[in-house]
Design an enzyme around this catalytic site. Structure first.
Site, mmCIF file in Angstrom:
data_model
loop_
_atom_site.group_PDB
_atom_site.id
_atom_site.type_symbol
_atom_site.label_atom_id
_atom_site.label_comp_id
_atom_site.label_asym_id
_atom_site.label_seq_id
_atom_site.Cartn_x
_atom_site.Cartn_y
_atom_site.Cartn_z
ATOM 1 N N TYR A 1 0.828 -1.208 0.000
ATOM 2 C CA TYR A 1 0.000 0.000 0.000
ATOM 3 C C TYR A 1 0.861 1.256 0.000
ATOM 4 O O TYR A 1 0.652 2.174 -0.794
ATOM 5 C CB TYR A 1 -0.898 -0.032 1.231
ATOM 6 C CG TYR A 1 -1.814 1.160 1.405
ATOM 7 C CD1 TYR A 1 -2.930 1.321 0.592
ATOM 8 C CD2 TYR A 1 -1.587 2.096 2.408
ATOM 9 C CE1 TYR A 1 -3.784 2.390 0.769
ATOM 10 C CE2 TYR A 1 -2.436 3.172 2.587
ATOM 11 C CZ TYR A 1 -3.538 3.315 1.760
ATOM 12 O OH TYR A 1 -4.381 4.377 1.948
ATOM 13 N N LYS B 1 1.337 4.121 -2.941
ATOM 14 C CA LYS B 1 1.078 5.535 -2.680
ATOM 15 C C LYS B 1 2.290 6.387 -3.061
ATOM 16 O O LYS B 1 2.149 7.443 -3.685
ATOM 17 C CB LYS B 1 0.734 5.751 -1.205
ATOM 18 C CG LYS B 1 -0.649 5.278 -0.797
ATOM 19 C CD LYS B 1 -1.738 6.116 -1.439
ATOM 20 C CE LYS B 1 -3.117 5.791 -0.893
ATOM 21 N NZ LYS B 1 -4.203 6.528 -1.588
ATOM 22 N N ILE C 1 -7.917 8.338 9.678
ATOM 23 C CA ILE C 1 -9.073 9.226 9.680
ATOM 24 C C ILE C 1 -10.228 8.557 10.417
ATOM 25 O O ILE C 1 -10.582 7.408 10.106
ATOM 26 C CB ILE C 1 -9.505 9.591 8.251
ATOM 27 C CG1 ILE C 1 -8.355 10.248 7.496
ATOM 28 C CG2 ILE C 1 -10.723 10.510 8.282
ATOM 29 C CD1 ILE C 1 -8.679 10.585 6.042
#
Length: 248
Positions: free
Chosen positions: A71, A75, A106
């Site tokens: 991941y 990115k 988040i």
């Protein structure tokens, strides 16, 4: 495709996270060439681009990026591609205005994430609100940077509405608070004293989190476009999370 799922399904993650981004960047170039306009492009990145193993856990944008995860590698690749297109495009009069935020975890009250590695925080909160026990997949001393959803949305809005001339970078860190699991448990139990937390450590997810920074430096975002989170840990919980969960 979020971090944990990306590790389990790397080909799917590549198709969605990398190939999908490339298609969108190509579309931005096409729009620019067709209409002769500057195309703004926002890319949501992640603190997963960092690998803090063996180094100081306080991280800023100048720190060496060597992501451990699929991941994070995806990115970082997309960040670099977008930045290169921004620089090359301006040199060739193909104006791609690439802007990127490296988000911490988040927390949202409206949705529960699945497939991420920072999911434990919102899952703890939602389970406590729904009077359910929660089995945490990381240990009690685990610490990550977080923000709440309204601050994440406001950050995107602020960055994208800032003039290009005032920006010194294409990629920015933002952050708000960095609680441990124990910090989260204490603040949750003030409101929900019957909430029970147990642990069943997921070695893969713990290893991923251990490679991410505890704290990140968002100086450049503050300096270039006035970034300032509205919420800290206490106000996030008491003024956003609890009222919104109650409302919805």
């Amino acid at each position: 495709v979020l971090s944990t799922k990306a590790e389990k399904e790397p080909e799917l993650a590549k198709k969605v996270n990398v190939t999908g981004t490339i298609h969108l960047l190509n579309l931005a170039l096409f729009q620019n060439m067709k209409h002769k306009i500057t195309t703004k492009f926002f890319f949501p990145s992640s603190i997963a681009v960092y690998n803090t193993k063996g180094i100081d856990k306080q991280i800023d944008e100048s720190s060496y990026c060597n992501p451990k995860t699929i991941y994070g590698q995806h990115k970082l690749f997309c960040e670099n591609l977008g930045t290169a297109m921004d620089i090359y495009g301006n040199e060739q009069n193909l104006k791609i205005d690439f802007r990127c935020i490296r988000f911490p975890g988040i927390i949202s009250t409206n949705t529960l994430p699945t497939g991420g590695t920072s999911d434990y925080a919102p899952q703890m909160i939602h389970n406590a609100f729904n009077k359910k026990e929660y089995t945490c997949f990381v240990n009690e001393l685990t610490c990550l940077p977080f923000i709440v959803m309204p601050d994440a949305i406001e950050a995107i809005s602020q960055l994208m509405n800032k003039s290009k001339d005032s920006l010194n970078k294409t990629v920015y860190n933002i952050t708000s608070f960095s609680p441990t699991v124990l910090n989260l448990l204490k603040i949750i139990q003030k409101k929900y004293p019957d909430f029970q937390l147990t642990y069943s450590i997921d070695k893969m997810r713990q290893s991923i989190i251990d490679s991410w920074p505890d704290f990140i430096d968002d100086y450049h975002a503050k300096n270039d476009w006035g970034w300032k989170p509205k919420y800290d840990l206490d106000t996030a919980f008491n003024d956003y999370i609890v009222p919104q969960l109650t409302k919805y």
